[in-house]
Design an enzyme around this catalytic site. Structure first.
Site, PDB file in Angstrom:
ATOM      1  N   LYS A  28      59.034 114.835 -14.499  1.00  0.00           N
ATOM      2  CA  LYS A  28      57.813 115.134 -15.253  1.00  0.00           C
ATOM      3  C   LYS A  28      57.516 116.635 -15.309  1.00  0.00           C
ATOM      4  O   LYS A  28      58.133 117.422 -14.609  1.00  0.00           O
ATOM      5  CB  LYS A  28      56.638 114.352 -14.648  1.00  0.00           C
TER       6      LYS A  28
HETATM    7  C1  LIG Z   1      55.250 106.612 -19.782  1.00  0.00           C
HETATM    8  C2  LIG Z   1      55.422 106.317 -18.329  1.00  0.00           C
HETATM    9  N1  LIG Z   1      54.587 105.449 -17.736  1.00  0.00           N
HETATM   10  C3  LIG Z   1      54.680 105.163 -16.442  1.00  0.00           C
HETATM   11  C4  LIG Z   1      55.619 105.751 -15.639  1.00  0.00           C
HETATM   12  C5  LIG Z   1      55.702 105.368 -14.214  1.00  0.00           C
HETATM   13  O1  LIG Z   1      55.622 106.452 -13.362  1.00  0.00           O
HETATM   14  P1  LIG Z   1      56.376 106.448 -11.932  1.00  0.00           P
HETATM   15  O2  LIG Z   1      57.840 106.487 -12.220  1.00  0.00           O
HETATM   16  O3  LIG Z   1      55.869 107.682 -11.292  1.00  0.00           O
HETATM   17  O4  LIG Z   1      55.965 105.219 -11.231  1.00  0.00           O
HETATM   18  C6  LIG Z   1      56.502 106.687 -16.194  1.00  0.00           C
HETATM   19  C7  LIG Z   1      57.497 107.403 -15.385  1.00  0.00           C
HETATM   20  O5  LIG Z   1      58.616 107.139 -15.227  1.00  0.00           O
HETATM   21  C8  LIG Z   1      56.421 106.965 -17.589  1.00  0.00           C
HETATM   22  O6  LIG Z   1      57.236 107.838 -18.161  1.00  0.00           O
END
Ligand SMILES: Cc1ncc(COP(=O)(O)O)c(C=O)c1O
Length: 426
Positions: free
Chosen positions: A201
């Site tokens: 990110k």
């Molecule tokens: C659009 C979106 N939503 C949710 C997530 C979930 O985040 P995490 O991987 O930190 O749990 C991500 C990340 O991969 C994402 O890109």
């Protein structure tokens, strides 16, 4: 024509591009280390005893101009915290896009609510407001809006629908740090905004997440308690008011987050500048980049583009394989070559034991996830080329990326030969 790298020719990209996977594409250094040392030397690694998580929350809330920020373990946890706050009844419906990470859908199913997939807009690939409206039923409780690829969704239209049908709006800003919709920061337009600080990110804490809001309590729940075992700590003593997990962020993550947040504006500006430059380099070609809507600032989590399959001598998958061989860090289709509902957890109801809950609960909506439920999303997953993006690209990288893309397109472009036969020039 140059010989493609996939056929043994020289690569258009010499060396490797900066990547989010390591220090080549991540700006982590002295500031993060200094914050981490402070935490380690303090011996206080939990927010219960150390100051960093609170400091990170306050700094994030200030940057976003909101009342409350709750730091959590990851982006999925942030979205789960938001859904726990909404407290849907089993079988209630929550609308989302099928072009997002599974972390957007997991919290819905974890609360025994039904994920309902609205189709996407073919140009922006964000959730389509008209499709949201078509999918609303008396059981619809919320919309989760992912600002996909970092480009803001059509929030005016979505908020108008939400107001008409009294729906809660959760903005999934995992890919959209500091994105703006008509002058407003994404994450501050709906009821709650959720962020991920996972490795790829705009800013990272390895894993990590944040929930932001201007409301503290609703639906009989306090937001902060939804990621803290429903423990009203401010009262003193122990109590647990409802079923909620422990999604605490550690002081180590928060320390890195504090240092990263100070540089976030710079990271985002560099991602945008690099993307704009590549768009310029590709102008006038068959490449159709996915750009932010007018009036918005998109922040390029990926750089995505479409090609017209009718103009290619090979399927897009072959084009992407050739791009990767040239040194491009990319892939086809997001979240993959199939939309979210075609992964086993949803399509085959692989949820709680063999129960298939929530999909098999009595009287709930039953969509056929084996069908082409969202045709625009199905095509996007088959045809979109996505490239990993970072804030560390330099002019030479962008020049080489453009060169690689144009080299491959040139080789795989259908051409009319003098005999009138449509054939490939490769
Ligand atoms: C659009 C979106 N939503 C949710 C997530 C979930 O985040 P995490 O991987 O930190 O749990 C991500 C990340 O991969 C994402 O890109």
């Amino acid at each position: 024509m140059q010989k493609l790298a996939i056929n043994g020719g020289p690569r258009a990209i010499d060396g490797t591009l900066p990547s989010f996977r390591n220090a080549s594409g991540r700006t982590l250094g002295g500031e993060e280390v200094a914050e981490l040392i402070e935490v380690m030397e303090s011996g206080s690694l939990s927010f219960l005893v150390g100051p960093k998580t609170g400091e990170f929350e306050r700094a994030f809330a200030e940057r976003y101009g909101v009342k409350t920020a709750v730091a959590v373990a990851n982006g999925t946890a942030a979205l789960h915290t938001a859904v726990l706050y909404l407290n849907p009844e089993p079988g209630d419906e929550i609308i989302l896009s099928p072009v997002t990470d599974m972390g957007t859908a997991i919290p819905i199913m974890a609360q025994l609510a039904i994920p309902v997939f609205a189709d996407i807009d073919p140009i922006t690939q964000n959730i389509d407001a008209a499709s949201i409206e078509k999918n609303i039923t008396p059981r619809t409780k919320a919309i989760i809006v992912t600002h996909v690829y970092g480009h803001p969704a059509d929030m005016d239209a979505i908020m108008a629908i939400a107001a008409r049908h009294d729906l809660f709006v959760i903005e999934d800003c995992a890919q959209a740090h500091l994105a703006y919709y008509k002058g407003r920061l994404c994450g501050t337009i709906g009821n709650v905004g959720c962020f991920s600080f996972q490795q790829s990110k705009h800013m990272t804490t390895g894993d990590g997440g944040m929930v932001i809001t201007n409301e503290e309590a609703r639906f009989g729940r306090v937001l902060r308690q939804c990621s803290d075992k429903a423990w009203p700590r401010e009262r003193g003593g122990r109590d647990h008011l409802f079923l909620a997990p422990n999604y605490h962020m550690t002081e180590l993550q928060a320390a890195v987050g504090l240092a990263q947040l100070r540089k976030l504006d710079q990271f985002v500006a560099a991602r945008i500048a690099a993307a704009d430059r590549l768009t310029d380099l590709l102008a006038g070609t068959d490449v159709q980049p996915i750009l932010p809507m007018p009036g918005t600032v998109g922040v390029y989590f990926f750089y995505c583009f479409r090609l017209d399959p009718a103009k290619l001598s090979q399927p897009i998958i072959e084009v992407v394989k050739a791009l990767v061989a040239e040194g491009i860090d990319g892939f086809i289709g997001y979240p993959g070559q199939i939309p979210l509902y075609k992964y086993p957890v949803i399509r085959d109801h692989k949820t709680f034991g063999t129960s298939g809950w929530p999909f098999t609960l009595e009287g709930v909506r039953r969509d056929d996830f084996n069908s082409e439920l969202c045709p625009v999303a199905e095509a996007a997953c088959r045809e979109t080329v996505c490239m990993w993006w970072t804030d560390r690209f330099e002019e030479k990288h962008l020049q080489q990326m453009a060169e690689a893309i144009l080299k491959v397109l040139d080789a795989y472009r259908l051409a009319e030969h003098f005999d009138g036969e449509v054939t490939t020039r490769a």
